[in-house]
Design an enzyme around this catalytic site. Sequence first.
Site: not given
Ligand code: DHK
Length: 144
Positions: A10-11, A18, A23, A76, A79, A86, A97, A99-101, A106, A110
Amino acid sequence: MNQIYILNGPNLNLLGKREPDIYGTATLDDVEALCNDACAGRASCTLLQSNHEGQLIDWIHQATEQAAGIVINPAAFTHTSVALLDALNTFDGPVIEVHISQVHKREEFRHISYVSKRADAVIAGMGVAGYAAATRHILSLLDA
Ligand code: DHK
């Protein structure tokens, strides 16, 4: 040719617009180009993004038939989602896996990842370059 799924939660459709201080300014199209470069004719990359948990689960099920490896930024859902964990547990190939950040610098919430209980490697804090590193790592695991 092997197929690698690059799944995004999501997002991440808003990547580039964003919270760019967190990010960055690269878009999901830029991520797709990075992954295609990393595949360098050795695999085909399919980048998918959804804001809906069930859709991501359906794509993971589809991957069990169609993909040799999965790069996933669950965003998101990382977490919160036992359901994604599953689903990933039904997939036999390598899972990375991303994560950009740097999530561990943080908020506390997270720092928890359900997906990490299945992932073969976790990349956090490399920006979008993390997707290319993950794709290259999948290729090396498939070669091994
Ligand atoms: C991206 C998100 O949207 C957050 O909800 C995660 C992750 C971190 C990222 O760093 O790519 O907590």
